[in-house]
Design an enzyme around this catalytic site. Structure first.
Site, PDB file in Angstrom:
ATOM      1  CE  LYS A 239       3.034  -4.246 -10.212  1.00 45.86           C
ATOM      2  NZ  LYS A 239       1.856  -4.441 -11.101  1.00 45.86           N
TER       3      LYS A 239
ATOM      4  NE  ARG B  52       3.445   2.773  -9.631  1.00 47.04           N
ATOM      5  CZ  ARG B  52       2.240   2.962  -9.117  1.00 47.04           C
ATOM      6  NH1 ARG B  52       1.501   3.977  -9.545  1.00 47.04           N
ATOM      7  NH2 ARG B  52       1.775   2.150  -8.174  1.00 47.04           N
TER       8      ARG B  52
ATOM      9  NE  ARG C 282      -4.828   1.033 -11.988  1.00 47.88           N
ATOM     10  CZ  ARG C 282      -5.159  -0.057 -11.298  1.00 47.88           C
ATOM     11  NH1 ARG C 282      -6.397  -0.540 -11.358  1.00 47.88           N
ATOM     12  NH2 ARG C 282      -4.268  -0.675 -10.571  1.00 47.88           N
TER      13      ARG C 282
ATOM     14  NE  ARG D 199      -6.637  -1.335  -5.837  1.00 54.46           N
ATOM     15  CZ  ARG D 199      -5.381  -1.430  -6.273  1.00 54.46           C
ATOM     16  NH1 ARG D 199      -4.422  -1.792  -5.458  1.00 54.46           N
ATOM     17  NH2 ARG D 199      -5.089  -1.172  -7.527  1.00 54.46           N
TER      18      ARG D 199
ATOM     19  NE  ARG E 107      -6.195  -6.193  -8.105  1.00 59.49           N
ATOM     20  CZ  ARG E 107      -5.192  -5.537  -8.684  1.00 59.49           C
ATOM     21  NH1 ARG E 107      -4.020  -6.136  -8.838  1.00 59.49           N
ATOM     22  NH2 ARG E 107      -5.364  -4.310  -9.137  1.00 59.49           N
TER      23      ARG E 107
END
Length: 240
Positions: free
Chosen positions: A38, A113, A196, A185, A152
Site C-alpha cells: 500500500k 481498519r 499485526r 522501521r 523494507r
C-alpha cells in the site's frame, strides 16, 4: 526562481497541470495487511491521478505538529498512552480532504481498519455530498509479506517504501526523490508482524466484505512486481 529551470522541466510541469485540471475526481481506499504494498503504490497512484495520498500515521503526526485543535486532542491522547479514537481520525481525515490540494480526490492508505471506521468514513463523505468510488484489496500471501517487511526501507518524511529485492532505490539506502537516508522501521520484523497480521485478519478483513456488499471492492494480485501491480491498479481506477 523559475528562470533557472530547464525548458523541458517547465513544459513537463505545464503538461502535468493541464492533465490534472482535466482529470476526473477519484476517491479510493487501499486495503491489505502490513507489507502488502500500500505504501509503495499510494504515492505513485496519487501522482498519476492528481489526487492526495492520505496515510493515517502521517496525518496524525502532521496534526500534532500543527497544534491545530484536532492535533492538540491527538497529542493529549498519545501522551496519555490512549488509542486515538475513530472520531478523531475521521476529524483529521476531514481536515485533509477539505484541503484545496485534495479537491480532485484522494488515495487513502491504511484506513479504514474496522467496519466502524468504514461506516464513519462513508457518513463523513456523504455530509459533504461526496462518496467513495472504490476499495482495492492488495492480495499478498503471508510468506511473501514476511520476506518483504524483513527488508523494507522507508523514507521517514514521505512514507515512500523501498526494498532491495522488490523495489530497490536508485542509490542504495537513499530516497529517490530527496536523496535522504532510508530507515528500517522497528516494527518491520517477523515477530511483530505476526501480531499485526492477526489484528488485520480479525478487524480489517471484515471491511472487505463491507465494501463487497456495496459492489465497490476489487482485488489486485499484489504478489506481482511493482510495475505490474501499478498497471492493474490503474486499469481499475481509470474504469470507475
Amino acid at each position: 526562481d523559475i528562470t533557472s529551470l530547464p525548458t523541458s522541466v517547465l513544459l513537463s510541469e505545464i503538461q502535468r497541470r493541464i492533465k490534472c485540471n482535466r482529470a476526473p475526481e477519484k476517491r479510493i481506499v487501499l486495503i491489505g495487511p502490513p507489507g502488502a504494498g500500500k505504501g509503495t503504490q499510494a504515492p505513485i497512484l496519487a501522482k498519476e491521478y492528481c489526487v492526495c495520498r492520505l496515510a493515517t500515521g502521517d496525518m496524525l503526526r502532521a496534526a500534532v505538529a500543527s497544534s491545530s485543535p484536532v492535533g492538540v486532542k491527538v497529542k493529549r491522547a498519545m501522551d496519555s498512552g490512549e488509542l486515538v479514537t475513530d472520531d478523531l481520525v475521521i476529524d483529521i481525515l476531514k481536515e485533509n480532504i477539505e484541503d484545496p490540494r485534495c479537491r480532485r480526490g484522494f488515495i487513502i492508505d491504511g484506513f479504514p481498519r474496522t467496519v466502524n471506521q468504514a461506516k464513519k468514513l462513508d457518513r463523513m463523505l456523504a455530509e459533504s455530498g461526496k462518496k467513495l468510488d472504490g476499495a482495492i484489496e492488495m492480495g499478498v500471501g503471508r510468506e511473501t509479506i514476511i520476506e518483504r517487511i524483513s527488508g523494507r526501507l522507508i523514507h521517514r518524511k514521505s512514507g515512500r517504501a523501498y526494498h532491495p529485492k522488490f523495489n530497490p532505490p536508485i542509490v542504495a539506502g537513499k530516497d529517490d526523490v530527496t536523496g535522504e537516508h532510508l530507515i528500517h522501521r522497528n516494527d518491520d520484523n517477523p515477530a511483530l508482524f505476526e501480531k499485526r497480521y492477526e489484528t488485520y485478519k480479525v478487524y480489517t478483513e471484515p471491511v472487505l466484505n463491507y465494501y463487497k456488499q456495496q459492489k465497490k471492492l476489487v482485488k489486485v494480485n499484489g504478489e506481482q512486481g511493482v510495475k505490474s501491480v501499478f498497471r492493474d491498479l490503474c486499469a481499475y481506477i481509470t474504469g470507475i
